[in-house]
Design an enzyme around this catalytic site. Structure first.
Site, PDB file in Angstrom:
ATOM      1  N   HIS A  36      16.602   7.513   4.885  1.00 50.09           N
ATOM      2  CA  HIS A  36      15.775   6.492   4.219  1.00 50.09           C
ATOM      3  C   HIS A  36      16.007   5.112   4.845  1.00 50.09           C
ATOM      4  O   HIS A  36      16.356   4.152   4.145  1.00 50.09           O
ATOM      5  CB  HIS A  36      16.028   6.472   2.708  1.00 50.09           C
ATOM      6  CG  HIS A  36      14.887   5.843   1.950  1.00 50.09           C
ATOM      7  ND1 HIS A  36      14.459   6.284   0.720  1.00 50.09           N
ATOM      8  CD2 HIS A  36      14.062   4.801   2.254  1.00 50.09           C
ATOM      9  CE1 HIS A  36      13.450   5.539   0.294  1.00 50.09           C
ATOM     10  NE2 HIS A  36      13.190   4.614   1.218  1.00 50.09           N
ATOM     11  N   ARG A  81       7.363   9.550   1.117  1.00 53.61           N
ATOM     12  CA  ARG A  81       8.236   9.990   0.031  1.00 53.61           C
ATOM     13  C   ARG A  81       8.423  11.496   0.156  1.00 53.61           C
ATOM     14  O   ARG A  81       7.493  12.221   0.534  1.00 53.61           O
ATOM     15  CB  ARG A  81       7.617   9.667  -1.339  1.00 53.61           C
ATOM     16  CG  ARG A  81       7.739   8.197  -1.762  1.00 53.61           C
ATOM     17  CD  ARG A  81       9.184   7.768  -1.991  1.00 53.61           C
ATOM     18  NE  ARG A  81       9.294   6.397  -2.453  1.00 53.61           N
ATOM     19  CZ  ARG A  81       9.632   5.355  -1.685  1.00 53.61           C
ATOM     20  NH1 ARG A  81       9.868   5.523  -0.395  1.00 53.61           N
ATOM     21  NH2 ARG A  81       9.746   4.139  -2.206  1.00 53.61           N
TER      22      ARG A  81
END
Ligand code: NDP
Ligand code: OXD
Length: 311
Positions: free
Chosen positions: A274, A226
């Site tokens: 991502h 993250r």
């Protein structure tokens, strides 16, 4: 008849709308899956993707579990209206994807592939890279994804060490460190750092200036975990000084990464959007069905999130 409501972006629902009822029927479960329940009080399960606008779980008074389509649950775990068990996604295809991304990008940096791929001046640089056995890899996070990536890299002879919150012996041949006191041992002189931790208050800005300074000068960072795990400014300073040789980042504080963010133009940063590990419907639907089956049979659910620790 059990009723499941699927909260996601419409494109995600399209992938599951036929598959999920079929798998539930195959499992012998009399179930209906909808995107809009007439009465929240009759809903048994919620399938949830962060792209869904749902924020208030209060009306789902009889819901037995919320099943996340994502592995990372930071956007939902602190929701005070969510009182039902929350299960996150752990799936082989997700793990396979992550292993491929991590191994691919680790090998890119380890072998110094860029200087041969982008070589406009046709420089005959015959410097051989070291062997993997000469590179220390610090795997921060030894859960479902981190431990699989650690094993894959160790199978290529990288000197992998793991770091987790609790003291766990993951794999023979992979030394494990844990807690604040183990972090320096994991990071000290590492050539490659992979961050596969959840975003929690404890992991935010974990890789700060002080910790980046512990790495071997010129180290490579791979962050598919993250964005907030790394202090952005400290990373840019470490890249500018050469302390970090390159950072390949898949996740960011704001996604999509804003056009004016310095990561886009920094020569020492590779941005991937991502995509390290996608939740694939064919694998994920089986995990969802297994949990509904367990819920209906009164068995313990799989992959239940610990609300105290936030992952
Ligand atoms: P897991 O919950 O299985 O593993 C998390 C790991 O992090 C565990 O080893 C845990 O330690 C460790 N950890 C958590 N908090 C701390 C802490 N404070 N200090 C040290 N270690 C800590 O998660 P997954 O492996 O399934 O996923 C990891 C993350 O990957 C997800 O949370 C998500 O953010 C990200 N992800 C990214 C994707 C992408 O496409 N980029 C796709 C899927 C996931 P312990 O073992 O002791 O509990
Ligand atoms: C996830 C992700 O958490 O895609 O599943 O990041």
């Amino acid at each position: 008849m059990t009723l499941t409501v699927f909260f996601s972006a419409p494109a995600v629902w399209e992938e599951y709308r036929t598959l999920l009822p079929q798998l539930l029927a195959d499992a012998g479960i009399d179930a209906d899956v909808v995107i809009d329940a007439p009465d929240p009080a009759i809903v048994d399960y919620i399938i949830y993707a962060p792209s869904a606008p749902l924020q208030d779980f209060t009306p789902f008074t009889n819901c037995k579990a919320v099943l996340s389509l994502w592995a990372g649950v930071e956007r939902i775990v602190g929701n005070q209206t969510l009182t039902q068990p929350l299960c996150r996604m752990v799936d082989n295809s997700l793990t396979e994807g992550m292993v491929e991304w991590v191994v691919g990008h680790a090998l890119r940096h380890h072998l110094g592939m860029d200087r041969h791929i982008i070589n406009p001046d046709h420089v005959w640089d015959a410097t051989c890279p070291p062997l993997a056995r000469e590179r220390k890899v610090a795997m921060l996070g030894m859960g479902a994804l981190g431990s699989a990536c650690a094993q894959a890299l160790a199978a290529l002879n990288f000197r992998v060490v793991g770091w987790s919150r609790t003291d766990k012996k993951v794999t023979p041949g992979i030394p494990g460190y844990h807690g604040a006191e183990g972090l320096e041992s994991a990071l000290r002189n590492a050539d490659i750092v992979v961050t596969l931790l959840p975003k929690t208050p404890e992991t935010e800005n974990l890789l700060n200036a002080e910790r980046l300074a512990m790495l071997k000068p010129g180290a490579f960072i791979l962050n598919p975990g993250r964005g907030p795990l790394i202090d952005d400014e400290a990373l840019i300073a470490a890249l500018d000084s050469g302390q970090v040789g390159h950072a390949t980042l898949d996740v960011f504080r704001i996604e999509p990464l804003p056009q004016d963010h310095p990561f886009w133009s920094h020569p020492g940063v590779t941005v991937t959007p991502h995509i390290a590990a996608d939740t694939r419907a064919t694998g994920a639907a089986k995990v969802l069905v297994e949990n509904i089956k367990r819920g209906e049979a009164g068995l313990p659910l799989l992959h239940v999130v610990d609300r105290v620790f936030g992952y």
